[in-house]
Design a protein around this motif. Structure first.
Motif, PDB file in Angstrom:
ATOM      1  N   GLU A   1       2.952  -4.173   3.675  1.00 50.02           N
ATOM      2  CA  GLU A   1       4.111  -3.296   3.520  1.00 50.02           C
ATOM      3  C   GLU A   1       3.652  -1.932   3.011  1.00 50.02           C
ATOM      4  N   VAL A   2       3.935  -0.898   3.796  1.00 52.18           N
ATOM      5  CA  VAL A   2       3.683   0.478   3.367  1.00 52.18           C
ATOM      6  C   VAL A   2       4.911   0.937   2.600  1.00 52.18           C
ATOM      7  N   ILE A   3       4.740   1.298   1.342  1.00 52.05           N
ATOM      8  CA  ILE A   3       5.874   1.594   0.461  1.00 52.05           C
ATOM      9  C   ILE A   3       5.916   3.069   0.065  1.00 52.05           C
ATOM     10  N   ASP A   4       7.099   3.516  -0.342  1.00 47.50           N
ATOM     11  CA  ASP A   4       7.256   4.837  -0.938  1.00 47.50           C
ATOM     12  C   ASP A   4       6.483   4.833  -2.248  1.00 47.50           C
ATOM     13  N   PRO A   5       5.492   5.698  -2.408  1.00 47.80           N
ATOM     14  CA  PRO A   5       4.659   5.643  -3.619  1.00 47.80           C
ATOM     15  C   PRO A   5       5.346   6.176  -4.871  1.00 47.80           C
ATOM     16  N   VAL A   6       6.441   6.929  -4.688  1.00 50.91           N
ATOM     17  CA  VAL A   6       7.065   7.637  -5.808  1.00 50.91           C
ATOM     18  C   VAL A   6       8.287   6.914  -6.361  1.00 50.91           C
ATOM     19  N   ALA A   7       9.073   6.263  -5.496  1.00 48.78           N
ATOM     20  CA  ALA A   7      10.406   5.787  -5.864  1.00 48.78           C
ATOM     21  C   ALA A   7      10.422   4.884  -7.090  1.00 48.78           C
ATOM     22  N   ASP A   8       9.598   3.843  -7.103  1.00 47.55           N
ATOM     23  CA  ASP A   8       9.621   2.894  -8.215  1.00 47.55           C
ATOM     24  C   ASP A   8       9.214   3.557  -9.526  1.00 47.55           C
ATOM     25  N   TYR A   9       8.221   4.431  -9.447  1.00 48.54           N
ATOM     26  CA  TYR A   9       7.744   5.103 -10.653  1.00 48.54           C
ATOM     27  C   TYR A   9       8.817   6.041 -11.208  1.00 48.54           C
ATOM     28  N   ALA A  10       9.445   6.816 -10.337  1.00 47.04           N
ATOM     29  CA  ALA A  10      10.486   7.747 -10.787  1.00 47.04           C
ATOM     30  C   ALA A  10      11.645   6.990 -11.426  1.00 47.04           C
TER      31      ALA A  10
ATOM     32  N   VAL B   1       0.849  -1.193   0.000  1.00 45.14           N
ATOM     33  CA  VAL B   1       0.000   0.000   0.000  1.00 45.14           C
ATOM     34  C   VAL B   1       0.883   1.241   0.000  1.00 45.14           C
ATOM     35  N   GLY B   2       0.516   2.247  -0.774  1.00 37.24           N
ATOM     36  CA  GLY B   2       1.302   3.469  -0.853  1.00 37.24           C
ATOM     37  C   GLY B   2       1.244   4.258   0.447  1.00 37.24           C
ATOM     38  N   GLN B   3       2.369   4.862   0.810  1.00 38.13           N
ATOM     39  CA  GLN B   3       2.421   5.677   2.026  1.00 38.13           C
ATOM     40  C   GLN B   3       1.349   6.769   1.968  1.00 38.13           C
ATOM     41  N   GLY B   4       0.636   6.934   3.074  1.00 39.49           N
ATOM     42  CA  GLY B   4      -0.439   7.899   3.111  1.00 39.49           C
ATOM     43  C   GLY B   4      -1.654   7.476   2.299  1.00 39.49           C
ATOM     44  N   GLY B   5      -1.645   6.217   1.847  1.00 43.63           N
ATOM     45  CA  GLY B   5      -2.726   5.735   0.986  1.00 43.63           C
ATOM     46  C   GLY B   5      -2.604   6.202  -0.440  1.00 43.63           C
ATOM     47  N   ILE B   6      -1.450   6.786  -0.783  1.00 45.15           N
ATOM     48  CA  ILE B   6      -1.246   7.406  -2.092  1.00 45.15           C
ATOM     49  C   ILE B   6      -0.575   6.446  -3.071  1.00 45.15           C
ATOM     50  N   LEU B   7      -1.150   6.328  -4.240  1.00 47.73           N
ATOM     51  CA  LEU B   7      -0.511   5.729  -5.411  1.00 47.73           C
ATOM     52  C   LEU B   7      -1.237   6.286  -6.625  1.00 47.73           C
ATOM     53  N   SER B   8      -0.521   6.952  -7.505  1.00 51.61           N
ATOM     54  CA  SER B   8      -1.174   7.376  -8.741  1.00 51.61           C
ATOM     55  C   SER B   8      -1.582   6.127  -9.503  1.00 51.61           C
TER      56      SER B   8
END
Length: 541
Positions: A175-184, A82-89
């Protein structure tokens, strides 16, 4: 874990992008649980598998994520990201599903629709390829919602969505993940960041409006931190539950401030915006707006300038209402052009089969085979890559493209929140007279053919009928009528108007002027004003 008795709701039929309703509808007891359980009940062999969950940060996002986590554990998933803060584009979620070979994912978003306590919310299921569930899956989900009598859920404390790390919920690893890292990191693989960075360092200026939606953190990381755009180049970058009270739709109505900046003497070299969940885009050069249909064609014609597409395109796909500008690019490149119904899910089979590389829709969505969703920032970065390599302005690239391929004047007229009975009646009456229209004329324009678009999927052989009414005229002009499945109340009638102009000497005519007779014909043929009571569209894009 417990099993809770429930009764069906009659309004849980997914549209082209999942289930979308107003927040108070989702807040009804058991409403969210019924739909999520219906999703799980429609799937097979997922015990111990990985599920991805994320959303665009709109109001009610966090609450639904907590429900989904507890239900995923109770239903037997083994791992959840799940994206941190519930965020995933939406495109980032697609990437996370693909990278981790997840079984699928739940994306909580109503895309470009407004957010807030009384506004819109949505849930859609994406399959293991990272793309939206195909019709056979959404039909199974809907069938299950109509008979569901119970759901499974864990009674556990909420997960801290703001802390990156692992916890256990009902035997499931979360697992709460960094929502940006993989995409960037993926974007850095696709594009020539060194060339773009050098262009920006050389004085190239840009403005990106994140519209207080999900792409703010992604744009800041990529455009400002990795590519060196000055701080402040990304505007409205903090995702807000109500998008700052604005409508996060990147068009000339809702991104008016950006448009006015780009048409002013203080305009930067390049302007762009993205929508609520990050899958749509708006491209504006200094003094010129690039329509989404033209953007698809221009990106396809120049994609070879980016490392990921240097070897050429396998094919191009566009939705049926999208202008035919990309068709002429495909013809020149010697690749196939596929015309699909509206809805990104129809591109999935083509992408998975390796038949196309770039896809696009007139509704501001473009993408490629890097994920299975349209991708707003991807389009912005490909434009920047092209600008860096060609050393020309957006306007110069657009005018050069029209000179080479001809110009498709194009507009979409949306009549929003029309009474459903009136909208359905209009479409029904149009269908009934289709076989009598050929050879007749309207406003001096002669109709050559008229049909209701039906799509035969070249990969799996499935058929999708009644996908939009097409009226074609002598000279290549056309009008398309369809009802949209992305709204949450009433009906939205979309009318697409297109004229092809091969003569470069006529490419500086205003779009409204170039389409005036077709606009009048669209009303006359369908009786829009008489049947809807509307004397003008709600939005023109």
């Amino acid at each position: 874990m417990k099993t809770v008795s429930t009764t069906p709701f009659e309004d849980q039929k997914p549209g082209t992008s999942g289930l979308r309703k107003k927040v108070p509808v989702f807040q009804q007891p058991n409403y969210v649980e019924n739909f999520i359980q219906s999703v799980f009940d429609s799937l097979e062999d997922f015990t111990g598998q990985t599920l991805v969950i994320g959303g665009d940060g709109r109001f009610y996002n966090r609450e639904v994520i907590q429900k989904a986590i507890k239900m995923a554990a109770a239903n037997g998933f083994g791992r959840l990201l799940v994206g941190q803060g519930g965020i995933l584009s939406t495109p980032a979620a697609s990437n996370v599903i693909r990278k981790n070979r997840a079984f699928g994912g739940l994306i909580l978003s109503a895309s470009h629709n407004p957010g807030g306590p009384n506004e819109d919310f949505g849930i859609k299921y994406n399959i293991g390829n990272g793309g939206p569930a195909p019709e056979k899956v959404t039909e199974a989900i809907y069938a299950r919602t109509r008979v569901i009598d119970s759901y499974k859920i864990c009674e556990t404390p909420d997960v801290d969505l703001d802390r990156i790390g692992r916890v256990e919920v009902g035997g499931m690893d979360v697992e709460v993940i960094d929502p940006v890292a993989d995409y960037a990191a993926l974007m850095e693989e696709l594009f020539d960041f060194r060339a773009i960075k050098a262009m920006i360092a050389g004085g190239f200026s840009l403005t990106f409006d994140a519209m207080h939606a999900v792409t703010g953190p992604y744009a800041q990381e990529i455009l400002e931190r990795r590519l060196g755009a000055p701080a402040g180049s990304v505007r409205n970058f903090v995702p807000l539950e109500d998008f700052g009270g604005h409508h996060p739709d990147p068009n000339l109505v809702h991104a008016r401030e950006l448009y006015e900046l780009m048409m002013s003497a203080e305009a930067p070299d390049f302007g762009a915006a993205s929508d609520g969940d990050g899958d749509r885009n708006l491209i504006i050069g200094r003094g010129i707006f690039v329509t989404p249909s033209d953007s698809l064609a221009m990106l396809a014609a120049n994609a070879h300038l980016a490392p990921a597409y240097a070897s050429g395109l396998k094919g191009i796909a566009r939705s049926m209402p999208t202008s035919r500008a990309a068709d002429r690019v495909a013809e020149k490149l010697g690749v196939e052009l596929y015309e699909t119904p509206t809805g990104w899910k129809f591109f999935g089979n083509l992408l998975d089969a390796g038949m196309v590389t770039i896809c696009g829709e007139e509704s501001a969505g473009t993408g490629s085979d890097h994920v299975r969703e349209k991708d707003g920032l991807w389009a912005v970065l490909l434009w920047l890559n092209i600008l860096a390599k060609r050393g020309e302005s957006v306007q110069a690239i657009a005018e050069g493209h029209w000179k080479e391929f001809g110009r498709n004047y194009y507009a979409r007229h949306d009549y929003e929140d029309v009474a459903s009975d009136a909208a359905n009646s209009l479409i029904t009456e149009l269908r009934e007279k289709l076989d009598r229209l050929a050879g007749t004329s309207s406003k001096g324009l002669v109709i050559t053919t008229a049909d209701d678009f039906s799509y035969l999927d070249p990969v799996d052989g499935s058929t999708s009928a009644n996908q939009g009414i097409r009226i074609l005229f002598e000279g290549g002009s056309r009008i398309v009528y369809r009802l949209s499945g992305t709204g949450t109340s009433g009906a939205t009638l979309r009318v697409y108007i297109e004229r092809f102009e091969p003569d470069a000497a006529k490419h500086d005519v205003a779009t409204g002027e170039a389409l005036a007779d077709l606009i009048a014909a669209a009303d006359e043929i369908a009786g829009i004003r008489a049947k809807t009571g509307r004397d003008k569209p709600s939005v023109i894009t």
